[in-house]
Design a protein around this motif. Structure first.
Motif, mmCIF file in Angstrom:
data_model
loop_
_atom_site.group_PDB
_atom_site.id
_atom_site.type_symbol
_atom_site.label_atom_id
_atom_site.label_comp_id
_atom_site.label_asym_id
_atom_site.label_seq_id
_atom_site.Cartn_x
_atom_site.Cartn_y
_atom_site.Cartn_z
ATOM 1 N N ALA A 127 -7.675 -8.876 5.136
ATOM 2 C CA ALA A 127 -7.140 -7.807 4.343
ATOM 3 C C ALA A 127 -6.154 -8.011 3.696
ATOM 4 C CB ALA A 127 -6.587 -6.632 5.573
ATOM 5 N N ARG A 128 -5.553 -9.477 3.359
ATOM 6 C CA ARG A 128 -4.303 -8.848 2.937
ATOM 7 C C ARG A 128 -5.321 -9.780 0.877
ATOM 8 N NH1 ARG A 128 -1.859 -12.706 7.127
ATOM 9 N NH2 ARG A 128 -0.222 -11.044 7.654
ATOM 10 N N GLY A 129 -6.541 -11.001 1.404
ATOM 11 C CA GLY A 129 -6.761 -10.885 0.284
ATOM 12 C C GLY A 129 -7.662 -10.000 -0.345
ATOM 13 N N CYS A 130 -7.539 -9.437 -0.022
ATOM 14 C CA CYS A 130 -8.071 -7.560 -1.205
ATOM 15 C C CYS A 130 -7.299 -6.780 -1.114
ATOM 16 C CB CYS A 130 -9.367 -6.605 0.106
ATOM 17 S SG CYS A 130 -11.076 -7.651 0.757
ATOM 18 N N GLY A 131 -5.370 -6.895 -1.446
ATOM 19 C CA GLY A 131 -4.826 -6.152 -0.975
ATOM 20 C C GLY A 131 -4.678 -4.803 -0.233
ATOM 21 N N GLN A 132 -4.558 -4.867 1.462
ATOM 22 C CA GLN A 132 -4.710 -3.794 1.451
ATOM 23 C C GLN A 132 -3.575 -3.496 2.456
ATOM 24 O OE1 GLN A 132 -8.938 -4.866 3.129
ATOM 25 N NE2 GLN A 132 -9.145 -2.760 2.342
ATOM 26 N N VAL A 133 -2.645 -4.638 2.736
ATOM 27 C CA VAL A 133 -1.290 -4.871 4.114
ATOM 28 C C VAL A 133 -0.924 -5.555 3.266
ATOM 29 C CG1 VAL A 133 -2.686 -4.270 5.513
ATOM 30 C CG2 VAL A 133 -2.092 -6.832 5.042
ATOM 31 N N ASP A 134 0.685 -5.342 3.266
ATOM 32 C CA ASP A 134 1.600 -6.183 2.659
ATOM 33 C C ASP A 134 1.730 -7.765 3.579
ATOM 34 O OD1 ASP A 134 3.980 -2.913 2.249
ATOM 35 O OD2 ASP A 134 2.452 -4.270 0.643
ATOM 36 N N ASP A 135 2.672 -8.100 2.685
ATOM 37 C CA ASP A 135 2.903 -9.861 3.129
ATOM 38 C C ASP A 135 3.182 -9.376 4.141
ATOM 39 O OD1 ASP A 135 1.077 -10.729 1.133
ATOM 40 O OD2 ASP A 135 2.382 -11.760 0.164
ATOM 41 N N GLY A 136 4.209 -8.962 4.603
ATOM 42 C CA GLY A 136 4.889 -8.629 6.292
ATOM 43 C C GLY A 136 3.804 -7.962 6.896
ATOM 44 N N PHE A 137 3.393 -7.207 6.938
ATOM 45 C CA PHE A 137 2.462 -7.294 8.264
ATOM 46 C C PHE A 137 1.786 -8.181 9.231
ATOM 47 C CE2 PHE A 137 -1.391 -4.633 9.971
ATOM 48 C CZ PHE A 137 -0.595 -3.687 10.792
ATOM 49 N N THR A 138 1.999 -7.903 10.241
ATOM 50 C CA THR A 138 1.450 -9.450 10.847
ATOM 51 C C THR A 138 0.780 -9.260 12.358
ATOM 52 O OG1 THR A 138 3.555 -8.088 13.183
ATOM 53 C CG2 THR A 138 4.247 -9.975 11.404
ATOM 54 N N ARG A 176 -0.829 0.151 4.131
ATOM 55 C CA ARG A 176 -1.309 -0.315 2.573
ATOM 56 C C ARG A 176 -0.445 -1.033 1.851
ATOM 57 N NH1 ARG A 176 -2.921 4.464 1.806
ATOM 58 N NH2 ARG A 176 -5.079 4.327 2.014
ATOM 59 N N GLN A 177 -0.420 -1.835 1.216
ATOM 60 C CA GLN A 177 0.032 -2.628 0.290
ATOM 61 C C GLN A 177 1.412 -1.454 -0.829
ATOM 62 O OE1 GLN A 177 -0.609 -5.623 -2.570
ATOM 63 N NE2 GLN A 177 0.942 -6.782 -1.851
ATOM 64 N N ASN A 178 2.021 -1.131 -1.447
ATOM 65 C CA ASN A 178 2.627 -0.266 -2.299
ATOM 66 C C ASN A 178 2.242 -0.747 -3.492
ATOM 67 O OD1 ASN A 178 4.608 -1.679 -3.242
ATOM 68 N ND2 ASN A 178 6.006 -1.102 -1.239
ATOM 69 N N PRO A 179 2.335 -0.187 -4.501
ATOM 70 C CA PRO A 179 1.992 -0.378 -5.866
ATOM 71 C C PRO A 179 3.137 -1.552 -6.954
ATOM 72 C CG PRO A 179 1.836 1.901 -5.919
ATOM 73 C CD PRO A 179 2.530 1.211 -4.548
ATOM 74 N N GLN A 180 3.689 -1.836 -6.509
ATOM 75 C CA GLN A 180 4.940 -2.815 -6.468
ATOM 76 C C GLN A 180 5.112 -3.942 -5.677
ATOM 77 O OE1 GLN A 180 6.332 0.315 -5.758
ATOM 78 N NE2 GLN A 180 5.358 0.783 -8.309
ATOM 79 N N GLY A 181 3.956 -3.822 -4.481
ATOM 80 C CA GLY A 181 3.625 -4.875 -3.614
ATOM 81 C C GLY A 181 5.094 -4.949 -2.400
ATOM 82 N N ALA A 182 5.501 -4.511 -2.912
ATOM 83 C CA ALA A 182 7.153 -4.429 -1.690
ATOM 84 C C ALA A 182 6.935 -4.186 -0.280
ATOM 85 C CB ALA A 182 8.561 -3.867 -2.713
ATOM 86 N N HIS A 183 7.488 -4.657 0.651
ATOM 87 C CA HIS A 183 7.218 -4.036 1.576
ATOM 88 C C HIS A 183 8.411 -3.194 1.866
ATOM 89 C CE1 HIS A 183 6.707 -4.376 6.013
ATOM 90 N NE2 HIS A 183 8.382 -4.688 6.235
ATOM 91 N N LYS A 184 7.725 -2.501 2.886
ATOM 92 C CA LYS A 184 8.065 -0.956 2.862
ATOM 93 C C LYS A 184 9.135 -0.620 4.558
ATOM 94 C CE LYS A 184 4.228 0.718 2.177
ATOM 95 N NZ LYS A 184 2.778 2.058 2.356
ATOM 96 N N SER A 185 10.207 -0.579 4.267
ATOM 97 C CA SER A 185 11.021 -0.455 4.855
ATOM 98 C C SER A 185 10.948 0.673 6.441
ATOM 99 C CB SER A 185 12.534 -0.403 5.500
ATOM 100 O OG SER A 185 13.693 -0.508 6.370
ATOM 101 N N LEU A 186 10.819 0.209 7.589
ATOM 102 C CA LEU A 186 9.858 1.571 7.796
ATOM 103 C C LEU A 186 11.659 2.488 8.991
ATOM 104 C CD1 LEU A 186 7.580 -0.203 11.323
ATOM 105 C CD2 LEU A 186 7.076 1.386 9.439
ATOM 106 N N SER A 187 12.586 1.799 8.558
ATOM 107 C CA SER A 187 13.254 2.334 8.849
ATOM 108 C C SER A 187 13.913 3.652 7.708
ATOM 109 C CB SER A 187 15.014 1.679 8.782
ATOM 110 O OG SER A 187 14.970 0.578 8.121
#
Length: 200
Positions: A127-138, A176-187
Motif C-alpha cells: 500500500a505504501r509502495g503504491c502511494g495509498q497510505v501515509d507513512d504514519g499508518f501502522t 489515503r495519502q493526501n496530495p502533500q504527502g503529510a500525515h493527517k492528524s485525526l485530532s
C-alpha cells in the motif's frame, strides 16, 4: 499423516469453513460431517472437539490470506481486496472464536500472531509502495480498520453490502495519502473540548 488422512482433514476444514460462514457458529457438527462426506469417527480423529475444528478453520484461512498477499506484492488492487476479504473473515471468525475457552484462544492467538503480523506488514508495504497510505499508518491501525469494517458488515441500519461499501469509503478516505504527502492528524477533526487521545 497418510495422504487419505490429509484429504479427510482438508475436506472437514473446508466443509466447516463453508457452513460456519453460511450458518454461524452453532452449525451442528453432523452437518459438517455430512458435507465433508466423512464419518463421525474421522472427525474426532482429527479434531478433539468443536473448538479445535474452529481454530483449524481460522488458521487455514489466515495461511491462505498470507500466501495470497505474498504473491500479489506490488498490486495496487491488493489493499481494497484484502480489506474486503479480511473484514469478511473477521465478521465470521470473531463469533466463532467467542465460543472457545479464553485460555485456549490466548494460546492460539500467540501461535498465529507472527503470521498475522507478517500479513499486515506485507499489505502495508504494498500500500505504501503504491502511494495509498501515509507513512504514519501502522499495522495496528490496519488491524483496527479491518475490525471496524468487519463490524460494519453486521450493521442493522442497512444491508451488509451497502454498509460495507460506505464503511470502506470512510476508511480509505482516512488512510489515503493526501496530495502533500503529510500525515493527517485525526485530532484536527475534533471539536474543541472533545477527547484528543487519538493522536497519543
Amino acid at each position: 499423516m497418510r495422504a487419505d488422512a490429509l484429504e479427510h482433514r482438508r475436506r472437514l476444514i473446508e466443509a466447516a469453513a463453508h457452513l460456519f460462514a453460511s450458518q454461524g457458529p452453532d452449525t451442528p457438527l453432523q452437518a459438517v460431517i455430512e458435507e465433508a462426506g466423512c464419518g463421525r469417527g474421522t472427525l474426532y480423529r482429527h479434531f478433539a472437539d468443536r473448538a479445535e475444528l474452529i481454530m483449524a478453520v481460522v488458521e487455514g484461512e489466515i495461511e491462505d490470506a498470507l500466501q495470497t498477499i505474498e504473491t500479489r506484492a506490488g498490486d495496487p488492487a491488493l489493499l481494497v481486496d484484502a480489506l474486503t476479504c479480511q473484514s469478511r473473515a473477521a465478521s465470521i471468525h470473531f463469533p466463532l472464536l467467542c465460543t472457545v475457552d479464553e485460555d485456549r484462544i490466548q494460546a492460539f492467538a500467540e501461535r498465529l500472531r507472527p503470521r498475522y503480523e507478517r500479513m499486515l506488514d506485507l499489505l502495508l508495504e504494498t500500500a505504501r509502495g503504491c502511494g495509498q497510505v501515509d507513512d504514519g499508518f501502522t499495522p495496528d491501525m490496519l488491524y483496527m480498520a479491518i475490525e471496524m469494517l468487519g463490524a460494519a458488515r453486521g450493521s442493522k441500519a442497512m444491508p451488509e453490502d451497502k454498509a460495507f461499501a460506505l464503511a470502506l469509503r470512510i476508511v480509505l478516505d482516512g488512510v489515503r495519502q493526501n496530495p502533500q504527502g503529510a500525515h493527517k492528524s485525526l485530532s484536527s477533526f475534533l471539536k474543541p473540548g472533545e477527547c484528543r487521545e487519538v493522536d497519543a
